[in-house]
Design an enzyme around this catalytic site. Sequence first.
Site, PDB file in Angstrom:
ATOM      1  N   CYS A  93    -109.896 107.409  -8.040  1.00 19.53           N
ATOM      2  CA  CYS A  93    -111.131 107.244  -7.275  1.00 19.53           C
ATOM      3  C   CYS A  93    -112.134 108.279  -7.789  1.00 19.53           C
ATOM      4  CB  CYS A  93    -110.868 107.450  -5.785  1.00 19.53           C
ATOM      5  SG  CYS A  93    -112.346 107.192  -4.800  1.00 19.53           S
ATOM      6  N   CYS A 240    -119.727 104.146  -7.331  1.00 16.28           N
ATOM      7  CA  CYS A 240    -118.315 103.878  -7.647  1.00 16.28           C
ATOM      8  C   CYS A 240    -117.958 104.415  -9.043  1.00 16.28           C
ATOM      9  CB  CYS A 240    -117.982 102.386  -7.559  1.00 16.28           C
ATOM     10  SG  CYS A 240    -116.208 102.085  -7.543  1.00 16.28           S
TER      11      CYS A 240
HETATM   12  O1  PYC Z   1    -115.689 106.081  -6.894  1.00 19.17           O
HETATM   13  O2  PYC Z   1    -114.023 105.170  -7.980  1.00 19.17           O
HETATM   14  C1  PYC Z   1    -114.692 105.299  -6.970  1.00 19.17           C
HETATM   15  C2  PYC Z   1    -114.343 104.529  -5.771  1.00 19.17           C
HETATM   16  C3  PYC Z   1    -113.373 103.574  -5.654  1.00 19.17           C
HETATM   17  C4  PYC Z   1    -113.404 103.135  -4.345  1.00 19.17           C
HETATM   18  C5  PYC Z   1    -114.392 103.813  -3.686  1.00 19.17           C
HETATM   19  N1  PYC Z   1    -114.961 104.660  -4.578  1.00 19.17           N
END
Ligand code: PYC
Length: 316
Positions: A93, A240
């Site tokens: 993550c 993300c």
């Molecule tokens: O930042 O990789 C990320 C992530 C995955 C799910 C929520 N954030």
Amino acid sequence: MIDEVPLVIRVVDSHTEGEPTRVIVDGWPEVEGRTMEERREYMRQQHDHLRRAVVCEPRGHSAIVGALLTPPVNAGSLCGIVFFNNGTYLGMCGHGLIGVVRTLEHLGRLRPGVVRFDTPAGVVSAELNGDGSVTIDNVPSRCHALDVAVDVPEFGTVTGDVGYGGNWFFITHLDVSLEMSNVNALTRLTQSIQDAIDAARVAGGAPIDHIELSGPPTRDDADARNFVLCSGGEYDRSPCGTGTSATMAVLHARGRLAAGEEWRQESITGSRFVGWLTEGANGELLPHIRGTAYVTGEATLRFDPDDPFRLGIEGA
Ligand code: PYC
């Protein structure tokens, strides 16, 4: 099982570019396993009630990503991390790792310089920068398949690319408004895409568990804006990190992003990660992501044996 709930678990909360992380700093029982994958599996088998108790309502909410710190499995790593959310466990993550680094700094537990961590997806590293931002070096990312079509009931055929960046992503460009005022519709749409992918087992049955909608940026200093549906069914408030890693691998495969070139990814909330790829010794693509996290709270979660909701509210 119910008796195995500790009376208290201590956590530090943070957000990374809007997306919350809850780091467990004390009170979680020992996790067995020689590798991080084994530890994640042990948690899935033995501690799933604690996952729900810590991140779900009424002590948490559906957007929180939990991070359990374990002893390292590799020499040279500071610790292991297993990330989890309201529904399941993650390989890696990106926003969560940035949150862990700021949390460890807050607790005085971080050495200066580049620090390594073990995760179920592999070894990652991170560096706290002078301005408080954190640069992470993620596991290698790759483009798995381009132009994959899936029939989505009540929407039609959706075509997207499949990439891996520590989690698996279906990345598509649709003519929809990527605005906060539209998140309920975007959540329904991306959940329908995820359901259709699960049913059709596209791209050779790649275990896709995140859906990313990509569109034009609203910031002058960004290259694209996204909406990412995470594996627990909630959307990512940050751009993300693993999704940005997968996106860069897909762009590289399409000849649109060279190694070393910056990719500035805006999120649905308007926050931003800056990413770039380098090539590893064996030709693998190594994603690097820079973003900022802020500690938002320190809490002692209490699990009163008489509380009917000490394990979370089922379905909430
Ligand atoms: O930042 O990789 C990320 C992530 C995955 C799910 C929520 N954030």
